[in-house]
Write an enzyme that holds these catalytic residues in place. Structure first.
Site, PDB file in Angstrom:
ATOM      1  CG  ASN A 149      -0.187  -0.202   2.413  1.00  0.00           C
ATOM      2  OD1 ASN A 149       0.584   0.903   2.785  1.00  0.00           O
ATOM      3  ND2 ASN A 149      -0.435  -1.241   3.168  1.00  0.00           N
TER       4      ASN A 149
ATOM      5  CE  LYS B 295       8.291 -11.846 -14.609  1.00  0.00           C
ATOM      6  NZ  LYS B 295       9.035 -11.286 -15.382  1.00  0.00           N
TER       7      LYS B 295
ATOM      8  N   PRO C 182      -2.537 -12.103  10.312  1.00  0.00           N
ATOM      9  CG  PRO C 182      -0.582 -12.461  11.297  1.00  0.00           C
ATOM     10  CD  PRO C 182      -1.214 -12.608  10.130  1.00  0.00           C
TER      11      PRO C 182
HETATM   12  O1  PMT Z   1       2.827   6.053   6.538  1.00  0.00           O
HETATM   13  P1  PMT Z   1       2.317   7.408   6.223  1.00  0.00           P
HETATM   14  O2  PMT Z   1       2.612   7.389   4.729  1.00  0.00           O
HETATM   15  O3  PMT Z   1       2.849   8.409   7.032  1.00  0.00           O
HETATM   16  O4  PMT Z   1       0.758   7.348   6.340  1.00  0.00           O
HETATM   17  C1  PMT Z   1       0.332   7.203   7.713  1.00  0.00           C
HETATM   18  C2  PMT Z   1      -0.920   6.211   7.623  1.00  0.00           C
HETATM   19  C3  PMT Z   1      -2.040   6.853   6.973  1.00  0.00           C
HETATM   20  C4  PMT Z   1      -0.632   4.895   7.288  1.00  0.00           C
HETATM   21  C5  PMT Z   1      -1.081   6.267   9.311  1.00  0.00           C
HETATM   22  O5  PMT Z   1      -1.465   7.238   9.529  1.00  0.00           O
HETATM   23  C6  PMT Z   1      -2.616   5.311   9.536  1.00  0.00           C
HETATM   24  O6  PMT Z   1      -3.671   5.603   9.487  1.00  0.00           O
HETATM   25  N1  PMT Z   1      -2.253   4.020   9.930  1.00  0.00           N
HETATM   26  C7  PMT Z   1      -3.431   2.801   9.846  1.00  0.00           C
HETATM   27  C8  PMT Z   1      -3.778   2.331   8.617  1.00  0.00           C
HETATM   28  C9  PMT Z   1      -4.958   1.617   8.561  1.00  0.00           C
HETATM   29  O7  PMT Z   1      -5.974   1.820   8.150  1.00  0.00           O
HETATM   30  O8  PMT Z   1      -5.043   0.735   9.556  1.00  0.00           O
HETATM   31  P2  PMT Z   1      -6.380  -0.422   9.567  1.00  0.00           P
HETATM   32  O9  PMT Z   1      -7.502   0.335   9.649  1.00  0.00           O
HETATM   33  O10 PMT Z   1      -6.115  -1.382   8.595  1.00  0.00           O
HETATM   34  O11 PMT Z   1      -5.844  -1.023  11.013  1.00  0.00           O
HETATM   35  C10 PMT Z   1      -6.219  -0.492  12.312  1.00  0.00           C
HETATM   36  C11 PMT Z   1      -5.219  -0.521  13.399  1.00  0.00           C
HETATM   37  O12 PMT Z   1      -4.799  -1.938  13.518  1.00  0.00           O
HETATM   38  C12 PMT Z   1      -3.805   0.256  12.768  1.00  0.00           C
HETATM   39  O13 PMT Z   1      -3.262   0.872  13.907  1.00  0.00           O
HETATM   40  C13 PMT Z   1      -2.920  -0.853  12.196  1.00  0.00           C
HETATM   41  O14 PMT Z   1      -1.569  -0.635  12.555  1.00  0.00           O
HETATM   42  C14 PMT Z   1      -3.512  -2.134  13.036  1.00  0.00           C
HETATM   43  N2  PMT Z   1      -3.306  -3.297  12.430  1.00  0.00           N
HETATM   44  C15 PMT Z   1      -4.136  -3.521  11.324  1.00  0.00           C
HETATM   45  C16 PMT Z   1      -4.119  -4.877  10.483  1.00  0.00           C
HETATM   46  C17 PMT Z   1      -3.055  -5.828  11.062  1.00  0.00           C
HETATM   47  N3  PMT Z   1      -3.140  -6.795  10.530  1.00  0.00           N
HETATM   48  N4  PMT Z   1      -2.439  -5.468  12.077  1.00  0.00           N
HETATM   49  C18 PMT Z   1      -2.379  -4.388  12.653  1.00  0.00           C
HETATM   50  O15 PMT Z   1      -1.677  -4.109  13.734  1.00  0.00           O
END
Ligand code: PMT
Length: 404
Positions: A211, A291, A307
């Site tokens: 991403n 590949k 996970p």
């Molecule tokens: O890296 P940058 O370019 O500076 O951009 C910053 C950002 C937009 C990536 C950051 O500010 C941000 O919002 N990160 C979270 C992205 C997200 O959408 O996360 P999520 O909604 O998929 O997950 C929610 C939370 O669970 C997050 O804290 C994520 O780190 C955590 N998570 C999610 C899935 C997973 N498998 N493991 C996790 O730990």
């Protein structure tokens, strides 16, 4: 400075030669350094090297009548503000875990009241070995002991994997961070672990799913937390950013790596866990060995769930103060609050990434922070300014939880 007198223990391993550079960096920073070497260490580097660099006699033997008459092991143990053992071999870690005192270094470790940091260094198979990991679990439970590293990568024996000693500049920055920040700042003495950047989920040897996360938000938070006096470890996906001073980095690639590394670092001690990483929710069910060749047919990729690192850390028996991030394009507050409840978080930071120029891969952001009884909007502003405000807010709320 809180810690000025560093007792550096050196055990037997090829990484011992790197400790010469560590002594040079610490002396340059104005710290007093005394060195204790084990017999194994002497097989790799001579005491004379460390004597020349530290400007102090090097101690090698517990039963040295001359040295014991002058500065005995107890005085050495009392002299140190901080004991650092780098490299720390598998054998030394086993003896430390058992509380043995059969040479000068282990005896000093038993006798000192100063904090002890160890930087493991060994072959990857030895590091992964069940008995080594059992010893590391014992050390993780010991409040006097902190583990720095190990790093991943190519090893002197030709293997690749975890077990490399952290580089001297990384170790020096940990020691200096302890020395300069231990008593000042809103997060003084706290251990903060931050996930940052994207993950990459391999499809075949040349392609992956990922991403647009740049890691900027996570790295800005790491800098802000270190400036506030915390010991900070970044568990970082692949990004192209300089590491903030005094911050240790554990590089990872996939969501599975991120979970494994985060669990390991948190087990070493963690007061606050902040998840800024944009972790891939799914990965290809299998990574092709070669590949994948294109054909005229459409192609279907089968994906499986990854996970969840944040939810796993929040579900630990004694969880740290956990802060999640949520990048949303619609209904930001509702989705963010839902994530906070579902993942059992103390706080969540929501970004509306539908706003052009904010969020992913930008230097600017605007967030709303939610906690069970309130919320606060921050920005639009630079990610560093937002990180500084966030750290102050996290310090305030984590202290409340800690004091309740
Ligand atoms: O890296 P940058 O370019 O500076 O951009 C910053 C950002 C937009 C990536 C950051 O500010 C941000 O919002 N990160 C979270 C992205 C997200 O959408 O996360 P999520 O909604 O998929 O997950 C929610 C939370 O669970 C997050 O804290 C994520 O780190 C955590 N998570 C999610 C899935 C997973 N498998 N493991 C996790 O730990």
């Amino acid at each position: 400075m809180a810690a000025k007198r560093i007792l550096l223990g050196i055990t037997g391993g090829i990484a011992a030669y790197k400790s010469a550079e560590l002594v040079r960096l610490l002396k340059k920073a104005g710290l007093e350094v005394r060195v204790v070497m084990t017999r194994g260490a002497e097989a790799f580097v001579t005491p004379l090297t460390f004597q020349a660099l530290s400007g102090e006699p090097v101690r090698t033997s517990l039963l040295d009548p001359e040295a014991e008459a002058g500065m005995g092991h107890i005085e050495l143990a009392k002299w140190a503000d901080q004991v650092v053992v780098a490299p720390a071999s598998a054998d030394f870690l086993a003896r430390l875990a058992q509380g043995m005192a059969d040479d000068l270094l282990t005896t000093v470790c038993c006798a000192t009241e100063a904090p002890i940091a160890v930087a493991p260094a060994m072959n990857q198979a030895m590091w992964k070995n069940f008995r080594t990991q059992r010893n590391m679990s014992l050390l993780a439970e010991d409040p006097q002991i902190t583990v720095w590293g190990p790093d991943q990568g190519e090893q002197a024996c030709g293997d690749t994997g975890p077990g490399r000693m952290l580089e001297p500049d990384a170790l020096a920055s940990w020691i200096l961070a302890d020395a300069t920040r231990a008593t000042v700042g809103a997060l003084a003495g706290k251990r903060v672990v931050i996930t940052a950047g994207p993950t990459r989920e391999p499809i075949d040897p040349v392609r992956y799913i990922s991403n647009h996360s740049s890691g900027k938000m996570g790295y800005a938070l790491a800098r802000a937390a270190a400036d506030a006096g915390a010991q900070v470890v970044l568990v970082s996906g692949p990004v192209n950013l300089p590491v903030p001073d005094g911050v240790a980095v554990r590089p990872v690639m996939t969501a599975q790596d991120m979970l494994q590394e985060a669990e390991r670092v948190v087990a070493e001690g963690c007061d606050i866990f902040i998840a800024t990483a944009a972790v891939a929710d799914y990965r290809p069910a299998a990574c092709a060995g070669d590949k994948i060749k294109k054909t005229d047919e459409a192609m279907t990729l089968s994906l499986v769930r990854n996970p969840d690192t944040l939810a796993t850390i929040a579900a630990r028996k004694n969880p740290p103060f956990t802060v999640g991030f949520a990048a949303e394009t619609t209904d930001v507050a509702r989705y963010a609050n839902d994530k906070m409840q579902r993942k059992k978080l103390n706080m969540i930071v929501a970004n509306d990434v539908s706003v052009p120029g904010l969020g992913f891969n930008s230097d600017q952001n605007a967030v709303t922070v939610f906690w069970p009884s309130g919320e606060q909007a921050i920005g639009p502003d630079s990610k560093q300014a937002i990180a500084d405000t966030l750290v102050a807010l996290i310090a305030e709320h984590s202290n409340k939880v800690g004091n309740s």
